[in-house]
Design a protein around this motif. Sequence first.
Motif, PDB file in Angstrom:
ATOM      1  N   GLY A  62       0.811  -1.214   0.000  1.00 30.08           N
ATOM      2  CA  GLY A  62       0.000   0.000   0.000  1.00 30.08           C
ATOM      3  C   GLY A  62       0.841   1.259   0.000  1.00 30.08           C
ATOM      4  N   LEU A  65       2.518   1.690  -3.451  1.00 31.28           N
ATOM      5  CA  LEU A  65       1.554   2.097  -4.471  1.00 31.28           C
ATOM      6  C   LEU A  65       1.279   3.593  -4.389  1.00 31.28           C
ATOM      7  CD1 LEU A  65      -1.004  -0.856  -4.350  1.00 31.28           C
ATOM      8  CD2 LEU A  65       0.638  -0.362  -6.150  1.00 31.28           C
ATOM      9  N   SER A  69       2.196   6.214  -7.357  1.00 25.70           N
ATOM     10  CA  SER A  69       1.100   6.958  -7.974  1.00 25.70           C
ATOM     11  C   SER A  69       1.347   8.457  -7.963  1.00 25.70           C
ATOM     12  CB  SER A  69      -0.215   6.639  -7.263  1.00 25.70           C
ATOM     13  OG  SER A  69      -1.299   7.290  -7.886  1.00 25.70           O
ATOM     14  N   SER A 159      -6.574  -1.351   1.344  1.00 26.11           N
ATOM     15  CA  SER A 159      -7.818  -1.025   0.633  1.00 26.11           C
ATOM     16  C   SER A 159      -7.964   0.483   0.473  1.00 26.11           C
ATOM     17  CB  SER A 159      -9.019  -1.590   1.396  1.00 26.11           C
ATOM     18  OG  SER A 159      -8.909  -2.985   1.568  1.00 26.11           O
ATOM     19  N   MET A 162      -5.340   1.820  -2.052  1.00 24.29           N
ATOM     20  CA  MET A 162      -5.701   1.482  -3.431  1.00 24.29           C
ATOM     21  C   MET A 162      -6.797   2.407  -3.947  1.00 24.29           C
ATOM     22  SD  MET A 162      -4.199  -0.945  -5.216  1.00 24.29           S
ATOM     23  CE  MET A 162      -5.462  -1.529  -6.335  1.00 24.29           C
ATOM     24  N   ASN A 163      -7.711   2.781  -3.073  1.00 27.99           N
ATOM     25  CA  ASN A 163      -8.847   3.607  -3.467  1.00 27.99           C
ATOM     26  C   ASN A 163      -8.499   5.084  -3.591  1.00 27.99           C
ATOM     27  OD1 ASN A 163     -11.672   4.101  -3.974  1.00 27.99           O
ATOM     28  ND2 ASN A 163     -11.783   4.948  -1.911  1.00 27.99           N
ATOM     29  N   LEU A 165      -5.323   6.382  -4.805  1.00 24.47           N
ATOM     30  CA  LEU A 165      -4.109   6.666  -5.573  1.00 24.47           C
ATOM     31  C   LEU A 165      -4.311   7.979  -6.322  1.00 24.47           C
ATOM     32  CD1 LEU A 165      -3.206   3.133  -6.991  1.00 24.47           C
ATOM     33  CD2 LEU A 165      -2.378   4.251  -4.912  1.00 24.47           C
ATOM     34  N   ALA A 170      -4.309   2.682 -10.873  1.00 25.78           N
ATOM     35  CA  ALA A 170      -4.047   1.260 -10.678  1.00 25.78           C
ATOM     36  C   ALA A 170      -4.920   0.471 -11.644  1.00 25.78           C
ATOM     37  CB  ALA A 170      -4.333   0.848  -9.248  1.00 25.78           C
ATOM     38  N   THR A 172      -5.877  -3.417 -12.321  1.00 29.23           N
ATOM     39  CA  THR A 172      -5.782  -4.766 -11.767  1.00 29.23           C
ATOM     40  C   THR A 172      -6.338  -5.765 -12.772  1.00 29.23           C
ATOM     41  OG1 THR A 172      -6.111  -3.865  -9.551  1.00 29.23           O
ATOM     42  CG2 THR A 172      -6.379  -6.232  -9.818  1.00 29.23           C
ATOM     43  N   SER A 184      -9.653  -6.019  -2.200  1.00 27.07           N
ATOM     44  CA  SER A 184      -8.923  -4.786  -1.880  1.00 27.07           C
ATOM     45  C   SER A 184      -8.010  -4.375  -3.028  1.00 27.07           C
ATOM     46  CB  SER A 184      -8.089  -4.983  -0.603  1.00 27.07           C
ATOM     47  OG  SER A 184      -7.135  -6.029  -0.780  1.00 27.07           O
ATOM     48  N   LEU A 185      -7.472  -5.344  -3.764  1.00 27.23           N
ATOM     49  CA  LEU A 185      -6.595  -5.040  -4.889  1.00 27.23           C
ATOM     50  C   LEU A 185      -7.374  -4.632  -6.127  1.00 27.23           C
ATOM     51  CD1 LEU A 185      -3.919  -7.857  -4.492  1.00 27.23           C
ATOM     52  CD2 LEU A 185      -3.669  -5.425  -3.980  1.00 27.23           C
ATOM     53  N   GLY A 188      -8.803  -0.022  -7.308  1.00 27.84           N
ATOM     54  CA  GLY A 188      -8.203   1.007  -8.142  1.00 27.84           C
ATOM     55  C   GLY A 188      -9.140   1.429  -9.250  1.00 27.84           C
TER      56      GLY A 188
END
Length: 529
Positions: A62, A65, A69, A159, A162-163, A165, A170, A172, A184-185, A188
Amino acid sequence: MSAPVVKGMSYARHVARNAATRVNHTNLPNPNSSVTIRELFATRRVLLQSPTLTATEMSSLGTNLQLLSRNNNVNSILVAHNHDTSANGNYPAFLSSTTDVLPEQRGQFFMNQQNPYKIDPCFLGYDPLSLVHPSNSGNDISVNPDEVHTVLSSLLSLSSQMNTLPKSPAITMPHGLIADGGYSLCLGRYVLATPNTRFAILNPEKGLSFDPCGLSYILPRLGHDYSQPSAHYPCGKILALTGYVANPVDMVSTGLATHLLPWEALPHLERSLSVCPTFGDSRNLNDWKRKHYAPADLDNDYQVMNSKADAGIQNTIYGFSEMDARARDFLADSIVVERDDDGTEKLLSDPIPGLPHDYDFETNETSNLVLYGEMFQKVFEEESLRGILEGLRSEARKLPLDTPSAEDRRRITVANGLLRGMESQSPLALLATHRLFREGERPLKTKSSNSKGASGSKGSGSVPKVTLETRMEREKGVQMELFQRTDFKRYVQWKRDTDKGGTQTKPQWKHRTIRDVSKDELDSLFLTS
């Protein structure tokens, strides 16, 4: 046009060199980590070697990332399993152990949650069994609350990161089963489903509920991101309560995935993304729809789902896709047709060279999840879990007066399957999941009373607006409680017995049915969340 050259090195050699080298800023704990981040020109590739992650790996991933980003020289972050060729040289490594789903099977309803269509697990979040230890007596099962808290907090953090960035999106690409916290992945900007992608909520079969990745907020709002027909049906509730395994068409039709494309496109997608403009270079305005759970209070320069640099990324993904969540039929869009006076269609142009006019992408099939949502809409709109179960039992026993049609037989079969899925789960965990789902449906709660209610809230006054972040905290609190309850420990024991050759089909839960669960016991799960 000749291939680009980087300081005297060919494009292919540059990509190959970077693909074999771990970048310095990954900060992962050791060389045997389940996560590797590699550089491919302007793209960063996150390779997952295992479907489950440790708390340390989730926290580190996390953080990295977020750092990537914010880098103006990075245009995207692609998350997927390793696609390097296997020892036999014929298939990607992840595919080599996978039995592909036949096209005629893709739309079928599947009841065996233990191994759906023999699809390998892809993103599962964490392994609950790794948190189990023998007790001092050696006979009982012990779960350390501090370890559970650490793992769930790390998953919640991943989570959230990822939400949120800020610049580089992202992307996936799950090629296998996504279950529970593994989603959770997928928080994005883009989720690229493949023909082997599946999604399911399996925790209630383990005596657990939603993992803290916001599914109690996301599932009630399926279809709303892209104004899809699924928004009008209880598709999310079916997923949450029955263990239904969604196929890629289900996922794209509800917005759980944004695009559908073949897994074999991954290496080509990597190369195309690697030469797209970066955040700092692009001047094109992107209008891809903002997700309903994306934070609205970010700085305007870092607007999630609305960055200028995203247009090139979006168009690149579009070029590889067979279907997207906006229900665009790419082939139909590209063919110009006019009708004669008698109504006969005449093809005027086909701008896709070499593509036969009768080509079928195999994405024209409808989503069974949406179909079942429409079929059992009244049943799943019942407010109580007991009402839903009684409604399914009524549908499962319903026999038409005359000779049953194929549609009648299918309705009865599906009702029985959904009912079996619910009855196989822990009654306490199922009730907790249902309550979390109902809480997540509300955009703004009403004022609570002075006494402790069923939701576990205390005192008076306005309860904060329901958001993805508040739901993740709520899910975490309930999950921590369920880890200490009898049903999870009985699941662990059942799993051990099954691995040794036991034939029992499900754990012996503490309660036989949901009627045996007292309101006080259910309320106690929500007091600390």
